[in-house]
Design an enzyme around this catalytic site. Structure first.
Site, PDB file in Angstrom:
ATOM      1  N   GLY A  17      23.857 -47.437 -50.369  1.00  0.00           N
ATOM      2  CA  GLY A  17      23.810 -45.973 -50.325  1.00  0.00           C
ATOM      3  C   GLY A  17      25.237 -45.458 -50.232  1.00  0.00           C
ATOM      4  O   GLY A  17      26.195 -46.126 -50.628  1.00  0.00           O
ATOM      5  N   GLU A 173      15.428 -26.350 -49.075  1.00  0.00           N
ATOM      6  CA  GLU A 173      15.625 -26.548 -50.517  1.00  0.00           C
ATOM      7  C   GLU A 173      14.292 -26.809 -51.208  1.00  0.00           C
ATOM      8  O   GLU A 173      14.035 -26.280 -52.296  1.00  0.00           O
ATOM      9  CB  GLU A 173      16.607 -27.706 -50.734  1.00  0.00           C
ATOM     10  CG  GLU A 173      18.023 -27.299 -50.324  1.00  0.00           C
ATOM     11  CD  GLU A 173      19.054 -28.423 -50.317  1.00  0.00           C
ATOM     12  OE1 GLU A 173      20.244 -28.105 -50.219  1.00  0.00           O
ATOM     13  OE2 GLU A 173      18.680 -29.603 -50.390  1.00  0.00           O
ATOM     14  N   ALA A 318      25.952 -37.366 -45.883  1.00  0.00           N
ATOM     15  CA  ALA A 318      26.663 -38.284 -46.781  1.00  0.00           C
ATOM     16  C   ALA A 318      28.159 -38.428 -46.465  1.00  0.00           C
ATOM     17  O   ALA A 318      28.668 -39.551 -46.462  1.00  0.00           O
ATOM     18  CB  ALA A 318      26.446 -37.840 -48.225  1.00  0.00           C
TER      19      ALA A 318
HETATM   20  C1  LIG Z   1      16.158 -35.363 -49.339  1.00  0.00           C
HETATM   21  C2  LIG Z   1      17.517 -35.541 -48.727  1.00  0.00           C
HETATM   22  C3  LIG Z   1      18.498 -34.572 -48.920  1.00  0.00           C
HETATM   23  C4  LIG Z   1      19.758 -34.735 -48.368  1.00  0.00           C
HETATM   24  N1  LIG Z   1      20.707 -33.772 -48.606  1.00  0.00           N
HETATM   25  C5  LIG Z   1      21.972 -33.959 -48.147  1.00  0.00           C
HETATM   26  C6  LIG Z   1      22.998 -33.036 -48.469  1.00  0.00           C
HETATM   27  O1  LIG Z   1      22.765 -32.029 -49.136  1.00  0.00           O
HETATM   28  N2  LIG Z   1      24.258 -33.292 -48.013  1.00  0.00           N
HETATM   29  C7  LIG Z   1      24.543 -34.408 -47.272  1.00  0.00           C
HETATM   30  O2  LIG Z   1      25.696 -34.621 -46.906  1.00  0.00           O
HETATM   31  N3  LIG Z   1      23.579 -35.285 -46.926  1.00  0.00           N
HETATM   32  C8  LIG Z   1      22.314 -35.092 -47.353  1.00  0.00           C
HETATM   33  N4  LIG Z   1      21.325 -36.001 -47.041  1.00  0.00           N
HETATM   34  C9  LIG Z   1      21.654 -37.101 -46.131  1.00  0.00           C
HETATM   35  C10 LIG Z   1      22.387 -38.211 -46.842  1.00  0.00           C
HETATM   36  O3  LIG Z   1      21.738 -38.535 -48.043  1.00  0.00           O
HETATM   37  C11 LIG Z   1      22.463 -39.409 -45.900  1.00  0.00           C
HETATM   38  O4  LIG Z   1      23.143 -39.011 -44.733  1.00  0.00           O
HETATM   39  C12 LIG Z   1      23.193 -40.554 -46.550  1.00  0.00           C
HETATM   40  O5  LIG Z   1      22.479 -41.008 -47.680  1.00  0.00           O
HETATM   41  C13 LIG Z   1      23.364 -41.698 -45.549  1.00  0.00           C
HETATM   42  O6  LIG Z   1      24.029 -42.743 -46.196  1.00  0.00           O
HETATM   43  P1  LIG Z   1      23.712 -44.245 -45.774  1.00  0.00           P
HETATM   44  O7  LIG Z   1      24.649 -45.094 -46.556  1.00  0.00           O
HETATM   45  O8  LIG Z   1      23.702 -44.378 -44.303  1.00  0.00           O
HETATM   46  O9  LIG Z   1      22.218 -44.502 -46.238  1.00  0.00           O
HETATM   47  P2  LIG Z   1      21.535 -44.318 -47.658  1.00  0.00           P
HETATM   48  O10 LIG Z   1      22.380 -43.523 -48.573  1.00  0.00           O
HETATM   49  O11 LIG Z   1      20.159 -43.835 -47.366  1.00  0.00           O
HETATM   50  O12 LIG Z   1      21.467 -45.798 -48.218  1.00  0.00           O
HETATM   51  C14 LIG Z   1      20.730 -46.809 -47.615  1.00  0.00           C
HETATM   52  C15 LIG Z   1      20.591 -47.941 -48.610  1.00  0.00           C
HETATM   53  O13 LIG Z   1      20.072 -49.058 -47.927  1.00  0.00           O
HETATM   54  C16 LIG Z   1      19.056 -49.644 -48.696  1.00  0.00           C
HETATM   55  N5  LIG Z   1      18.154 -50.320 -47.785  1.00  0.00           N
HETATM   56  C17 LIG Z   1      17.465 -49.772 -46.760  1.00  0.00           C
HETATM   57  N6  LIG Z   1      16.742 -50.719 -46.132  1.00  0.00           N
HETATM   58  C18 LIG Z   1      17.007 -51.892 -46.759  1.00  0.00           C
HETATM   59  C19 LIG Z   1      16.563 -53.228 -46.577  1.00  0.00           C
HETATM   60  N7  LIG Z   1      15.705 -53.557 -45.610  1.00  0.00           N
HETATM   61  N8  LIG Z   1      17.015 -54.180 -47.408  1.00  0.00           N
HETATM   62  C20 LIG Z   1      17.896 -53.879 -48.412  1.00  0.00           C
HETATM   63  N9  LIG Z   1      18.343 -52.620 -48.638  1.00  0.00           N
HETATM   64  C21 LIG Z   1      17.909 -51.642 -47.808  1.00  0.00           C
HETATM   65  C22 LIG Z   1      18.417 -48.479 -49.427  1.00  0.00           C
HETATM   66  O14 LIG Z   1      17.737 -48.917 -50.592  1.00  0.00           O
HETATM   67  C23 LIG Z   1      19.623 -47.612 -49.736  1.00  0.00           C
HETATM   68  O15 LIG Z   1      20.198 -47.936 -50.983  1.00  0.00           O
HETATM   69  C24 LIG Z   1      20.054 -35.870 -47.578  1.00  0.00           C
HETATM   70  C25 LIG Z   1      19.062 -36.832 -47.371  1.00  0.00           C
HETATM   71  C26 LIG Z   1      17.801 -36.678 -47.946  1.00  0.00           C
HETATM   72  C27 LIG Z   1      16.762 -37.730 -47.735  1.00  0.00           C
END
Ligand SMILES: Cc1cc2nc3c(=O)[nH]c(=O)nc-3n(C[C@H](O)[C@H](O)[C@H](O)COP(=O)(O)OP(=O)(O)OC[C@H]3O[C@@H](n4cnc5c(N)ncnc54)[C@H](O)[C@@H]3O)c2cc1C
Length: 454
Positions: A17, A173, A318
């Site tokens: 992510g 949204e 993000a």
């Molecule tokens: C609908 C929605 C709208 C959003 N809008 C905004 C916005 O406008 N602005 C903003 O800043 N933030 C927004 N966010 C929040 C933002 O998307 C998250 O804060 C961000 O994605 C977090 O990043 P991350 O790397 O922690 O996790 P993620 O980006 O969620 O990535 C996690 C990754 O881990 C993988 N994964 C999970 N479990 C496993 C497993 N067991 N085995 C292997 N892979 C796994 C998943 O497939 C994914 O690819 C939004 C979130 C959502 C759901």
């Protein structure tokens, strides 16, 4: 690619992510063998998921293959697998029967939906993955299709009521986008129903929408939603729901479509590592984002409970995940040189949320914007931060088309082929998605978050 003979330390990153990918990319020229493990083969731009769920964009516009993103990074390999645990003693990640050894581990597995202890996921699906978005799109579009041929007036009304639970950015949204779909894009497409009569109700337990924003922006968002025809219910708690209604204490709203945008909990990283977590399940990390007792294991993004200088938890957005990914990569590079790095510090560049086709709110430092200016800023920022030029062009073109024509080009109801429409319509409206429903080609190996696993 990592090899048994490589002299380089092995960095395993779980999750591609925002956080995981940022870490991987910042290790590009560093002397490490990087392995990225993800249960999906794509990186997803979650901030635009609601547009897939409301037929504004196609899934491919907001997702990019992880292998494609890292194809030029010679020190990185990608493994498509769902991780189920970490053997901290043996320094191995456990994924679908395979053990992946590491010297350094970065856990960036994000968050999932939380229903505060209730079993409502089948009635009130949330929005976190592409499968969630296409499932919601199907439910929303099918509600109109069924209403068109429904002889019973009560059921027709129920089908045209849409309830969104949670007044954070995703709920706001979603509600705005459903309202625009019903009142503009679909307005003249049906003969027996008038989609403009659809009720869209946004329910928020707190006293205002968009709690992280300044109160004046919350109020601007509420007004914009009301102008779009959304009924905003503040200070209202959902006490129960099923496939035909939502309960707000004594009050009942009849509906066939409930969207859950009210809560998330972290992925089970804390369980895998057997360490402490906060109430949302996020791992309590140290100032350098490492896990207490495990200096070589880091948790970042939505899976981590990191604190800012004021002692408050950093938000699950993000930019936090991306900056943390970059920080851990830099820390590993510095450690390799025998140097240290000061504690992680989040640089806040502001927050934004959009409401419909030309309204948004943005808070950048002391500057507060709403209306068209904020919407332009929101649009530019989202196109800029998308990964891949193809996606940037596709999204920008789609938005121009949607803006000029009021249309939604991806109003496709997928996942119902091979059956008579009359047979599948009731089932699709009532039941949670199944493997066949999702139509996921890897479903026998990689269960999606919902449906198949159940
Ligand atoms: C609908 C929605 C709208 C959003 N809008 C905004 C916005 O406008 N602005 C903003 O800043 N933030 C927004 N966010 C929040 C933002 O998307 C998250 O804060 C961000 O994605 C977090 O990043 P991350 O790397 O922690 O996790 P993620 O980006 O969620 O990535 C996690 C990754 O881990 C993988 N994964 C999970 N479990 C496993 C497993 N067991 N085995 C292997 N892979 C796994 C998943 O497939 C994914 O690819 C939004 C979130 C959502 C759901």
């Amino acid at each position: 690619m990592a090899s048994a003979t490589s002299p380089h330390s092995r960095v395993v990153i779980i999750g591609a992510g925002f956080g995981g990918l940022s870490a991987a990319k910042h290790l590009a020229r560093a002397p490490f063998d990087v392995t990225v493990v993800d249960r999906h083969n794509y990186h997803l731009f979650q901030p635009l998921l609601y547009q897939v769920a409301t037929a504004g964009l196609s899934p491919g516009d907001i997702a990019s293959p992880i292998r494609g993103i890292l194809r030029r990074q010679k020190n990185a390999q990608v493994i498509l697998a769902k991780v189920s645990g970490v053997d901290t003693a043996r320094k191995e990640v456990i994924a679908e029967g395979r053990r992946i050894p590491f010297d350094y581990l970065i856990v960036a597995t994000g968050a999932e939906h939380a229903y505060f202890g209730h079993d409502w996921s089948s009635y009130a699906p949330g929005l976190k993955t592409i499968d969630d978005a296409t499932y919601l799109r199907r439910r929303i579009l099918l509600a109109f299709e069924r209403a068109e041929t429904e002889p019973d007036a009560d059921e027709q009304r129920r089908l045209l009521n849409f309830v969104v639970v949670g007044g954070g950015p995703t709920g706001v949204e979603m509600a705005g986008a459903i309202a625009e779909l019903a009142k503009r894009a679909l307005a003249s497409d049906f003969r027996s129903i008038d989609p403009r009569c659809a009720r869209i109700i946004l329910i928020e337990a707190g006293p205002r929408l968009l709690a992280p924003f300044a109160p004046s922006l919350s109020e601007a968002a509420r007004r914009s939603l009301q102008q779009l025809g959304v009924e905003v219910r503040l200070g209202t708690v959902v006490t129960d729901c099923d496939c035909t209604r939502v309960w707000l204490g004594q009050e009942r709203i009849e509906t066939r479509t409930i969207v859950w945008a009210a809560g998330v909990k972290a992925s089970p990283a804390a369980e895998w590592l057997d360490v402490g977590c906060d109430r949302a399940g996020r791992v309590q990390v140290q100032a350098d984002l490492s896990v207490p007792g495990h200096p070589n294991i880091f948790v970042i993004g939505d899976a981590a409970a990191a604190r800012g200088p004021d002692g408050k938890s950093l938000p699950g957005i993000a930019p936090v995940a991306k900056q943390q990914g970059r920080y851990v990569a830099t820390l590993l590079i510095q450690r390799g040189k025998g140097k240290t790095l000061p504690a992680f510090r989040y640089r806040d560049f502001g927050i934004m949320a959009t409401i419909g086709r030309k309204h948004a709110v943005a808070q950048v430092g002391a500057c507060r914007l709403s209306g068209v200016t904020a919407w332009l800023l929101w649009s530019l920022a989202h196109v800029y931060f998308l990964i891949g030029s193809r996606n940037r062009v596709a999204v920008a073109m789609n938005w121009c088309w949607n803006y000029l024509t009021f249309q939604r080009g991806t109003r496709l109801i997928t996942g119902i082929s091979g059956s008579r429409i009359e047979d599948v319509l009731p089932a699709l409206m009532l039941a949670p998605p199944t493997a066949a429903d999702v139509g996921y080609s890897l479903s026998d190996r990689l269960p999606t978050e919902r449906g198949i696993a159940r």
